[in-house]
Design a protein around this motif. Structure first.
Motif, short mmCIF file in Angstrom:
data_model
loop_
_atom_site.label_atom_id
_atom_site.label_comp_id
_atom_site.label_asym_id
_atom_site.label_seq_id
_atom_site.Cartn_x
_atom_site.Cartn_y
_atom_site.Cartn_z
N ASP A 14 0.84 -1.18 0.00
CA ASP A 14 0.00 0.00 0.00
C ASP A 14 0.89 1.25 0.00
OD1 ASP A 14 -2.68 1.37 0.54
OD2 ASP A 14 -1.44 2.09 2.20
N PRO A 15 0.68 2.20 -0.93
CA PRO A 15 1.54 3.38 -1.03
C PRO A 15 1.62 4.18 0.27
CG PRO A 15 0.14 3.19 -2.97
CD PRO A 15 -0.34 2.16 -2.00
N GLU A 16 0.52 4.29 0.98
CA GLU A 16 0.52 5.05 2.23
C GLU A 16 1.38 4.35 3.28
OE1 GLU A 16 -2.64 6.77 5.56
OE2 GLU A 16 -3.34 6.19 3.57
N ARG A 17 1.27 3.02 3.31
CA ARG A 17 2.08 2.25 4.24
C ARG A 17 3.56 2.34 3.88
NH1 ARG A 17 3.47 0.79 9.09
NH2 ARG A 17 4.29 -1.33 9.27
N LEU A 18 3.85 2.29 2.58
CA LEU A 18 5.23 2.39 2.12
C LEU A 18 5.82 3.74 2.50
CD1 LEU A 18 7.61 1.22 0.52
CD2 LEU A 18 6.58 2.17 -1.54
N SER A 19 5.04 4.81 2.35
CA SER A 19 5.50 6.14 2.70
C SER A 19 5.81 6.22 4.19
CB SER A 19 4.44 7.18 2.34
OG SER A 19 4.84 8.47 2.73
N THR B 170 9.82 6.55 8.52
CA THR B 170 10.21 6.00 9.82
C THR B 170 11.64 5.49 9.80
OG1 THR B 170 7.92 5.38 10.33
CG2 THR B 170 9.67 4.28 11.57
N THR B 171 11.98 4.73 8.76
CA THR B 171 13.33 4.17 8.68
C THR B 171 14.38 5.26 8.47
OG1 THR B 171 12.97 3.74 6.30
CG2 THR B 171 12.58 1.92 7.82
N ALA B 172 14.05 6.28 7.68
CA ALA B 172 15.02 7.35 7.45
C ALA B 172 15.33 8.09 8.75
CB ALA B 172 14.46 8.33 6.41
N TRP B 173 14.28 8.44 9.50
CA TRP B 173 14.50 9.15 10.76
C TRP B 173 15.20 8.26 11.79
CZ3 TRP B 173 14.75 14.01 11.63
CH2 TRP B 173 14.03 14.92 10.86
N HIS C 82 10.97 5.80 -3.81
CA HIS C 82 9.67 6.36 -4.21
C HIS C 82 9.31 7.61 -3.40
CE1 HIS C 82 8.55 3.00 -6.87
NE2 HIS C 82 9.21 2.25 -6.01
N ALA C 83 10.16 7.97 -2.45
CA ALA C 83 9.86 9.13 -1.61
C ALA C 83 10.05 10.43 -2.40
CB ALA C 83 10.77 9.14 -0.38
#
Length: 243
Positions: free
Chosen positions: A42-47, A52-55, A91-92
């Protein structure tokens, strides 16, 4: 938002055209694979996961005193492969933290793998020391080892120093490489145009020169947009708006 950004994310293939006789394709994903990454998520979940992982990664390095952890994060692509990072962050949006980190990791990979071509392009784009040299921390005539060192220093600065300054260094560096590509494209075009005027070239050679020049200009345009993405990211970071 930077809608429709033509940065290195959307133009991976052109990001590698540096005029080398046999250009490598570092950090290159198969287009079909890139299109299918996270296609069943799901695109929203992926976002949510990408942010989260970046931070988490950024905070983890900022709060640790373990040099091994820092080294592991800085060489994440070397250990895990670019596909892992791409799946999380490619995709961000370019004006987001994961989008900026993806570009920084991809830039480091490209610089290290094509350090010889990039050193040449820097010398073409920045023949004398200017403010760009000072910002990027590059000598007017960098060696291949200098390019690799700067690649590591830019990414390290993002994690261990001032994040905005690291992005500005990346922007300055990419801008000069873009100028180098334009200068080399001009040289190729002049050579093609000079055929028959003291220079004998076959039609195939002329066509190849023009094709290579067009590829270089395409890459230069993409790098210019990427430089703008880095500068915009730096401004957002200082405003506390890079999320």
């Amino acid at each position: 938002m930077h809608s429709g950004s033509g940065s290195i994310i959307s133009s991976r293939s052109s990001f590698t055209h540096t005029g080398s006789p046999r250009p490598a394709r570092p950090g290159q994903l198969d287009p079909a694979l890139a299109d299918s990454l996270a296609s069943d998520v799901d695109p929203e979940r992926l976002s949510e996961i990408s942010h989260t992982t970046a931070w988490a990664l950024l905070n983890h390095v900022h709060t640790t005193n373990d040099p091994a952890v820092v080294e592991r994060v800085l060489t994440l692509v070397d250990h895990e492969g670019v596909d892992v990072i791409a799946e999380l962050w490619s995709h961000a949006e370019p004006d987001s933290l994961p989008g900026v980190l993806w570009r920084l990791y991809l830039l480091r990979t490209w610089m290290r793998k094509q350090r010889d071509s990039i050193a040449h392009l820097w010398r073409l784009g920045e023949p004398v020391a200017t403010s760009a040299s000072a910002i990027a921390g590059v000598d007017p005539a960098p060696t291949e080892d200098d390019i690799a060192r700067i690649a590591d220093a830019i990414l390290a600065g993002a994690f261990r120093g001032d994040f905005a300054v690291a992005l500005e260094r990346a922007a300055a560096f990419v801008t000069i490489v873009s100028l180098g590509l334009r200068a080399q494209a001009h040289q190729f075009t002049q050579r093609a145009d000079s055929s028959g005027v003291g220079i004998s070239l076959s039609n195939a050679d002329i066509k190849q020169l023009r094709t290579q020049a067009a590829q270089m200009l395409h890459t230069a345009a993409n790098l210019t947009v990427t430089a703008k993405d880095f500068r915009h990211g730096a401004a957002l970071w200082r405003q506390g708006k890079l999320e």
